[in-house]
Design a protein around this motif. Structure first.
Motif, PDB file in Angstrom:
ATOM      1  N   ALA A   1      28.495  27.520  57.048  1.00 47.58           N
ATOM      2  CA  ALA A   1      28.912  26.135  57.295  1.00 47.58           C
ATOM      3  C   ALA A   1      27.906  25.177  56.668  1.00 47.58           C
ATOM      4  O   ALA A   1      26.691  25.398  56.736  1.00 47.58           O
ATOM      5  N   ASN A   2      28.418  24.114  56.049  1.00 51.06           N
ATOM      6  CA  ASN A   2      27.535  23.110  55.448  1.00 51.06           C
ATOM      7  C   ASN A   2      26.936  22.194  56.504  1.00 51.06           C
ATOM      8  O   ASN A   2      25.754  21.851  56.464  1.00 51.06           O
ATOM      9  N   GLU A   3      27.794  21.766  57.427  1.00 48.04           N
ATOM     10  CA  GLU A   3      27.385  20.823  58.465  1.00 48.04           C
ATOM     11  C   GLU A   3      27.923  21.299  59.809  1.00 48.04           C
ATOM     12  O   GLU A   3      28.888  22.087  59.875  1.00 48.04           O
TER      13      GLU A   3
ATOM     14  N   SER B   1      38.838  22.892  49.400  1.00 43.76           N
ATOM     15  CA  SER B   1      39.294  22.267  50.633  1.00 43.76           C
ATOM     16  C   SER B   1      38.117  21.941  51.554  1.00 43.76           C
ATOM     17  O   SER B   1      37.143  22.690  51.636  1.00 43.76           O
ATOM     18  N   ARG B   2      38.260  20.834  52.263  1.00 41.03           N
ATOM     19  CA  ARG B   2      37.339  20.523  53.360  1.00 41.03           C
ATOM     20  C   ARG B   2      37.910  21.182  54.609  1.00 41.03           C
ATOM     21  O   ARG B   2      39.021  20.838  55.034  1.00 41.03           O
ATOM     22  N   VAL B   3      37.147  22.106  55.193  1.00 36.44           N
ATOM     23  CA  VAL B   3      37.666  22.918  56.300  1.00 36.44           C
ATOM     24  C   VAL B   3      36.797  22.733  57.537  1.00 36.44           C
ATOM     25  O   VAL B   3      35.566  22.852  57.475  1.00 36.44           O
ATOM     26  N   VAL B   4      37.435  22.452  58.670  1.00 40.76           N
ATOM     27  CA  VAL B   4      36.736  22.387  59.948  1.00 40.76           C
ATOM     28  C   VAL B   4      37.094  23.620  60.773  1.00 40.76           C
ATOM     29  O   VAL B   4      38.269  24.019  60.831  1.00 40.76           O
ATOM     30  N   VAL B   5      36.073  24.245  61.343  1.00 38.88           N
ATOM     31  CA  VAL B   5      36.262  25.390  62.223  1.00 38.88           C
ATOM     32  C   VAL B   5      35.794  24.971  63.610  1.00 38.88           C
ATOM     33  O   VAL B   5      34.608  24.673  63.811  1.00 38.88           O
ATOM     34  N   GLN B   6      36.715  24.938  64.559  1.00 36.33           N
ATOM     35  CA  GLN B   6      36.411  24.511  65.919  1.00 36.33           C
ATOM     36  C   GLN B   6      36.210  25.731  66.809  1.00 36.33           C
ATOM     37  O   GLN B   6      37.111  26.539  66.990  1.00 36.33           O
ATOM     38  N   GLY B   7      35.004  25.874  67.356  1.00 41.11           N
ATOM     39  CA  GLY B   7      34.661  27.020  68.185  1.00 41.11           C
ATOM     40  C   GLY B   7      33.796  28.002  67.424  1.00 41.11           C
ATOM     41  O   GLY B   7      34.237  28.570  66.417  1.00 41.11           O
TER      42      GLY B   7
ATOM     43  N   TYR C   1      35.454  11.714  54.896  1.00 41.69           N
ATOM     44  CA  TYR C   1      36.821  12.223  54.778  1.00 41.69           C
ATOM     45  C   TYR C   1      37.169  13.078  56.008  1.00 41.69           C
ATOM     46  O   TYR C   1      36.299  13.709  56.601  1.00 41.69           O
ATOM     47  N   LEU C   2      38.452  13.124  56.343  1.00 41.88           N
ATOM     48  CA  LEU C   2      38.926  14.076  57.332  1.00 41.88           C
ATOM     49  C   LEU C   2      39.159  15.433  56.663  1.00 41.88           C
ATOM     50  O   LEU C   2      39.172  15.539  55.429  1.00 41.88           O
ATOM     51  N   ALA C   3      39.345  16.458  57.466  1.00 41.13           N
ATOM     52  CA  ALA C   3      39.505  17.812  56.937  1.00 41.13           C
ATOM     53  C   ALA C   3      40.854  17.981  56.261  1.00 41.13           C
ATOM     54  O   ALA C   3      41.868  17.420  56.700  1.00 41.13           O
ATOM     55  N   ASP C   4      40.858  18.799  55.205  1.00 45.20           N
ATOM     56  CA  ASP C   4      42.128  19.217  54.599  1.00 45.20           C
ATOM     57  C   ASP C   4      42.794  20.287  55.455  1.00 45.20           C
ATOM     58  O   ASP C   4      44.022  20.346  55.549  1.00 45.20           O
ATOM     59  N   PHE C   5      41.943  21.121  56.072  1.00 47.02           N
ATOM     60  CA  PHE C   5      42.475  22.235  56.857  1.00 47.02           C
ATOM     61  C   PHE C   5      41.550  22.493  58.041  1.00 47.02           C
ATOM     62  O   PHE C   5      40.337  22.259  57.965  1.00 47.02           O
ATOM     63  N   ALA C   6      42.148  22.974  59.144  1.00 48.82           N
ATOM     64  CA  ALA C   6      41.374  23.253  60.362  1.00 48.82           C
ATOM     65  C   ALA C   6      41.767  24.599  60.945  1.00 48.82           C
ATOM     66  O   ALA C   6      42.933  25.013  60.870  1.00 48.82           O
ATOM     67  N   PHE C   7      40.773  25.275  61.538  1.00 56.49           N
ATOM     68  CA  PHE C   7      40.995  26.506  62.289  1.00 56.49           C
ATOM     69  C   PHE C   7      40.556  26.261  63.727  1.00 56.49           C
ATOM     70  O   PHE C   7      39.415  25.845  63.970  1.00 56.49           O
ATOM     71  N   GLN C   8      41.462  26.502  64.684  1.00 59.73           N
ATOM     72  CA  GLN C   8      41.182  26.297  66.102  1.00 59.73           C
ATOM     73  C   GLN C   8      40.945  27.664  66.730  1.00 59.73           C
ATOM     74  O   GLN C   8      41.848  28.466  66.863  1.00 59.73           O
TER      75      GLN C   8
ATOM     76  N   ASN D   1      33.026  23.928  51.482  1.00 62.01           N
ATOM     77  CA  ASN D   1      32.827  22.735  52.305  1.00 62.01           C
ATOM     78  C   ASN D   1      33.376  22.971  53.708  1.00 62.01           C
ATOM     79  O   ASN D   1      34.544  22.733  53.985  1.00 62.01           O
ATOM     80  N   ILE D   2      32.509  23.463  54.609  1.00 65.89           N
ATOM     81  CA  ILE D   2      32.917  23.862  55.956  1.00 65.89           C
ATOM     82  C   ILE D   2      32.080  23.117  56.989  1.00 65.89           C
ATOM     83  O   ILE D   2      30.845  23.084  56.891  1.00 65.89           O
ATOM     84  N   VAL D   3      32.754  22.541  57.975  1.00 65.91           N
ATOM     85  CA  VAL D   3      32.081  21.901  59.108  1.00 65.91           C
ATOM     86  C   VAL D   3      32.433  22.674  60.376  1.00 65.91           C
ATOM     87  O   VAL D   3      33.615  22.928  60.646  1.00 65.91           O
ATOM     88  N   ALA D   4      31.418  23.064  61.141  1.00 65.74           N
ATOM     89  CA  ALA D   4      31.613  23.811  62.381  1.00 65.74           C
ATOM     90  C   ALA D   4      31.449  22.874  63.572  1.00 65.74           C
ATOM     91  O   ALA D   4      30.534  22.047  63.601  1.00 65.74           O
ATOM     92  N   VAL D   5      32.324  23.021  64.561  1.00 68.22           N
ATOM     93  CA  VAL D   5      32.289  22.199  65.776  1.00 68.22           C
ATOM     94  C   VAL D   5      32.142  23.112  66.988  1.00 68.22           C
ATOM     95  O   VAL D   5      32.921  24.047  67.167  1.00 68.22           O
TER      96      VAL D   5
END
Length: 409
Positions: free
Chosen positions: A264-266, A220-226, A290-297, A245-249
């Motif tokens: 985190a990769n990016e 999964s492509r996963v974005v973690v916000q915070g 691509y957009l994320a498959d899953f996100a954690f807020q 595949n993790i992107v941190a914001v």
């Protein structure tokens, strides 16, 4: 650690009892700190929160240990965002209160009925322990499988109003663990790891909640916000599970740099983008288009919650875990954000007993694969410096703030 859920339930039910009654607190002044040797004092200092944004060191007699009780000499305790909320606003109306629920220490005295911990592991003098829930005679708790009951339905040391025992939180020289509590033997973990157990359990639980969507997978492509401690631990839990595949914001470059060390990769600094479309485009670019498959807020910001839907693909998933208390309303468009994209959303709040036991293995695994999990603790303060510790937390200096017994700092 292999844990038999029937054994946990049976053992925990065995120690279910009413907490002692509450009584008005007295406020004697404190004297000298506890010695660094093994002798048990007759009194214990506590950092009592007596008013908003003020701790006062007070001293109380250590009660007699009953047949089901445990006396623990505190070694350390993390400062949680919940403590900061209580310190600043008293949202739970607890004052006067001894805070601290991320604590750990050494058993120095125990009742004759105490033989094993809540997972069936033997307990003896000198063992290092942590606490989880305090169960009450409450049908909403006891009628369910205790392994699945969220801790939100029970009491927790460090969030108890003051009473005639006084030693109710981990911001203290000693904590008095009464019958009806859950206790875990974690002698095989070092002090820093033990201080991090409670926040790590929050993320173990969140990832388990995310897995129920059947969307979060290895690829999964996963974005973690915070990228405060909660978001950084989230990244670590994902990496130990094999998510690559993790992107941190976040808006802080130092925290984003640490996010990369956690796995985190990016990273995407939202301060560099104006408007949600530009920010969502940056997240998409970080995933190679691509957009994320899953996100954690993980922020607790209503604006962040409103924005995160734009990072997720059609048919994707979202776990919201940033709001422990009422942080305000978030504005979303139900059609565009949820319905037309068929987003699967789960909420996550604290943890269960099973998550606590799982967390011990997570910490060992994170350390084994080289994640700098213990470097989350950036500031350590003695008991008499708890006001400074909380102010440091509120100022968002460093990452994880902790109270550590002075001779162990």
């Amino acid at each position: 650690m292999a844990v038999n859920e029937n054994e946990i339930a049976a053992l925990v039910q065995q120690v279910l009892k009413e907490m002692t009654g509450q009584a008005p607190a007295q406020t004697p002044k404190a004297s000298a700190p506890a010695p660094s040797g093994g002798a048990i004092l007759k009194t214990s200092r506590v950092a009592m929160m007596t008013e908003l944004k003020h701790f006062e060191i007070q001293e109380y007699p250590i009660p007699e240990v009953g047949d089901d009780d445990i006396l623990v000499r505190v070694e350390g305790c993390g400062v949680c965002g919940t403590d900061a909320h209580e310190y600043k606003n008293d949202p739970f109306s607890l004052i006067p209160v001894v805070l601290g629920h991320e604590g750990t220490g050494e058993i120095v005295k125990m009742g004759k009925n105490v033989k094993v911990d809540s997972a069936g592991k033997p307990l003896k003098l000198g063992d290092k322990v942590v606490t989880c829930m305090i169960f009450k005679d409450d049908p909403d708790i006891t009628m369910f499988d205790l392994n699945k009951q969220n801790v939100g339905g029970a009491d927790v040391y460090g969030l108890l109003p003051d009473d005639d025992v006084h030693l109710n939180g981990w911001y203290s020289d000693y904590i008095f663990i009464r019958g009806g509590s859950t206790v875990f033997n974690v002698s095989d973990l070092d002090l820093d790891s033990r201080i991090l157990i409670e926040p790590c359990a929050v993320l173990v639980h969140a990832v388990e909640r995310a897995k129920t969507t059947n969307i979060l997978r290895f690829n999964s492509r996963v974005v973690v916000q915070g990228c405060g401690p909660i978001g950084l631990i989230c990244i670590a839990v994902l990496r130990t599970m094999g998510v690559e595949n993790i992107v941190a914001v976040d808006g802080n470059e130092q925290r984003l740099a640490f996010a990369k060390r956690m796995g985190a990769n990016e990273t995407v600094n939202f301060m560099n983008y104006k408007g949600i479309d530009a920010l969502a485009g940056a997240v998409q670019d970080a995933f190679g288009g691509y957009l994320a498959d899953f996100a954690f807020q993980c922020t607790g910001s209503p604006v962040a919650h409103s924005n995160i839907y734009h990072f997720i693909r059609n048919g994707g998933g979202l776990c919201e875990l940033g709001f422990f208390i009422n942080g305000g309303d978030a504005t979303i468009n139900p059609h565009f954000d949820l319905c037309s994209k068929e987003i699967t959303l789960v909420g996550s709040w604290v943890y269960t007993l099973r998550d606590y036991a799982t967390t011990f293995d997570f910490l060992k695994r994170a350390i084994a694969i080289g994640l700098p999990i213990k470097e989350l603790i950036t500031h350590r303060f003695a008991l008499e410096d708890m006001n400074e510790a909380l102010e440091t937390n509120l100022a968002q200096k460093g990452l994880k703030i902790a109270y550590v017994r002075k001779d162990l700092i």
